[in-house]
Design an enzyme around this catalytic site. Sequence first.
Site, PDB file in Angstrom:
ATOM      1  N   ASP A 164      37.071 -54.358 -69.461  1.00 16.03           N
ATOM      2  CA  ASP A 164      36.070 -53.371 -69.040  1.00 16.03           C
ATOM      3  C   ASP A 164      35.511 -53.724 -67.665  1.00 16.03           C
ATOM      4  O   ASP A 164      35.623 -54.860 -67.212  1.00 16.03           O
ATOM      5  CB  ASP A 164      34.907 -53.371 -70.042  1.00 16.03           C
ATOM      6  CG  ASP A 164      35.214 -52.549 -71.269  1.00 16.03           C
ATOM      7  OD1 ASP A 164      36.180 -51.777 -71.235  1.00 16.03           O
ATOM      8  OD2 ASP A 164      34.472 -52.692 -72.264  1.00 16.03           O
ATOM      9  N   LYS A 212      35.007 -48.097 -67.977  1.00 14.33           N
ATOM     10  CA  LYS A 212      34.429 -46.764 -68.121  1.00 14.33           C
ATOM     11  C   LYS A 212      32.919 -46.854 -67.959  1.00 14.33           C
ATOM     12  O   LYS A 212      32.191 -47.106 -68.917  1.00 14.33           O
ATOM     13  CB  LYS A 212      34.797 -46.117 -69.452  1.00 14.33           C
ATOM     14  CG  LYS A 212      34.609 -47.010 -70.652  1.00 14.33           C
ATOM     15  CD  LYS A 212      35.617 -46.796 -71.749  1.00 14.33           C
ATOM     16  CE  LYS A 212      35.583 -45.503 -72.461  1.00 14.33           C
ATOM     17  NZ  LYS A 212      34.363 -45.108 -73.077  1.00 14.33           N
ATOM     18  N   MET A 256      21.113 -49.871 -70.593  1.00 17.37           N
ATOM     19  CA  MET A 256      21.491 -48.575 -70.005  1.00 17.37           C
ATOM     20  C   MET A 256      20.266 -47.717 -69.700  1.00 17.37           C
ATOM     21  O   MET A 256      20.263 -46.516 -69.930  1.00 17.37           O
ATOM     22  CB  MET A 256      22.450 -47.828 -70.950  1.00 17.37           C
ATOM     23  CG  MET A 256      23.812 -48.500 -71.037  1.00 17.37           C
ATOM     24  SD  MET A 256      24.917 -47.729 -72.224  1.00 17.37           S
ATOM     25  CE  MET A 256      24.560 -48.680 -73.690  1.00 17.37           C
TER      26      MET A 256
HETATM   27  N1  SAH Z   1      28.216 -55.137 -74.689  1.00 14.71           N
HETATM   28  C1  SAH Z   1      27.326 -55.357 -73.572  1.00 14.71           C
HETATM   29  C2  SAH Z   1      26.500 -54.116 -73.263  1.00 14.71           C
HETATM   30  C3  SAH Z   1      27.322 -52.948 -72.757  1.00 14.71           C
HETATM   31  S1  SAH Z   1      26.340 -51.560 -72.413  1.00 14.71           S
HETATM   32  C4  SAH Z   1      26.443 -56.559 -73.865  1.00 14.71           C
HETATM   33  O1  SAH Z   1      26.413 -57.032 -75.001  1.00 14.71           O
HETATM   34  O2  SAH Z   1      25.787 -57.046 -72.947  1.00 14.71           O
HETATM   35  C5  SAH Z   1      26.123 -51.712 -70.667  1.00 14.71           C
HETATM   36  C6  SAH Z   1      24.699 -52.101 -70.357  1.00 14.71           C
HETATM   37  O3  SAH Z   1      24.518 -53.481 -70.614  1.00 14.71           O
HETATM   38  C7  SAH Z   1      24.323 -51.927 -68.893  1.00 14.71           C
HETATM   39  O4  SAH Z   1      23.940 -50.609 -68.603  1.00 14.71           O
HETATM   40  C8  SAH Z   1      23.137 -52.867 -68.809  1.00 14.71           C
HETATM   41  O5  SAH Z   1      21.975 -52.297 -69.380  1.00 14.71           O
HETATM   42  C9  SAH Z   1      23.579 -54.006 -69.711  1.00 14.71           C
HETATM   43  N2  SAH Z   1      24.227 -55.082 -68.960  1.00 14.71           N
HETATM   44  C10 SAH Z   1      25.484 -55.522 -69.063  1.00 14.71           C
HETATM   45  N3  SAH Z   1      25.707 -56.580 -68.255  1.00 14.71           N
HETATM   46  C11 SAH Z   1      24.548 -56.820 -67.616  1.00 14.71           C
HETATM   47  C12 SAH Z   1      24.097 -57.795 -66.679  1.00 14.71           C
HETATM   48  N4  SAH Z   1      24.926 -58.748 -66.210  1.00 14.71           N
HETATM   49  N5  SAH Z   1      22.825 -57.736 -66.269  1.00 14.71           N
HETATM   50  C13 SAH Z   1      21.968 -56.813 -66.741  1.00 14.71           C
HETATM   51  N6  SAH Z   1      22.330 -55.869 -67.623  1.00 14.71           N
HETATM   52  C14 SAH Z   1      23.589 -55.875 -68.072  1.00 14.71           C
END
Ligand code: SAH
Length: 247
Positions: free
Chosen positions: A35, A56, A168
């Site tokens: 991803d 995506k 998000m």
């Molecule tokens: N599965 C992922 C989340 C995916 S949804 C997890 O467990 O972290 C995508 C959202 O995750 C982004 O919009 C943001 O809100 C958050 N996110 C993912 N990576 C991030 C990062 N390095 N710093 C801050 N927010 C992050």
Amino acid sequence: MNAKVWLVGAGPGDPELLTLKAVKALSQADVVMIDDLVNPAVLEHCPGARIVSVGKRGGCRSTPQAFIHRLMLRYARQGKCVVRLKGGDPCIFGRGSEEADWLGAHGIEVEMVNGITAGLAGATNCGIPLTLRGVARGVTLVTAHTQDDSTLNWQALAQSGTTLVIYMGVAKLADIQAGLLAGGMAPDMPVAMIESASLPEQREFRSSLLRMQADAVAFALKSPAILVIGAVAATGLQADLPLSRQA
Ligand code: SAH
């Protein structure tokens, strides 16, 4: 040989936050499907694997989920060791269980490997304990983004007494703010906005429920970011710094 797909969490970005189990799965992989939010630096653990990007991101050109499903199935049926690598944890807003169910229904064995989710890493890197004795008795992970545009039960969230960790949320700041204020949360409730958590470019900004939208604009907050909302979001600051600051 039984076809198998590993659904692996790559963690929030810092390659050192990868689990040993994720490294093991990567080192055995023939194909790695990644991803957008996965830091490509973790691919050093699978030098011989074929890398397929199936990112995506909201609002951008995306790979349809059905295509991702079919591609995983095709590689697995070819007898390849497939690693489906997702940012953070596969099952925290990551559709990991949907992919596991679909593969299972097609006779493919699935093994899930946890990753450190962005909300946990972001809070820790800012010195924020998500639970704190006498202050926050729990933590709620919430996404502000819904597929059907249904609204969250803001009142329940505002009054839960738990720390809210919102994923998000960058494009939904106005809704989050209005919902929580209408739900009875105090306007001066501390808020931490954490961008690119655990990466060298991480930025954090401290604000309050009332000011968060204006502060996010001033700070030019951009995705990926998480919001931590609750009394604990005021911790981890050095005493001589004002509440709002840029890292
Ligand atoms: N599965 C992922 C989340 C995916 S949804 C997890 O467990 O972290 C995508 C959202 O995750 C982004 O919009 C943001 O809100 C958050 N996110 C993912 N990576 C991030 C990062 N390095 N710093 C801050 N927010 C992050």
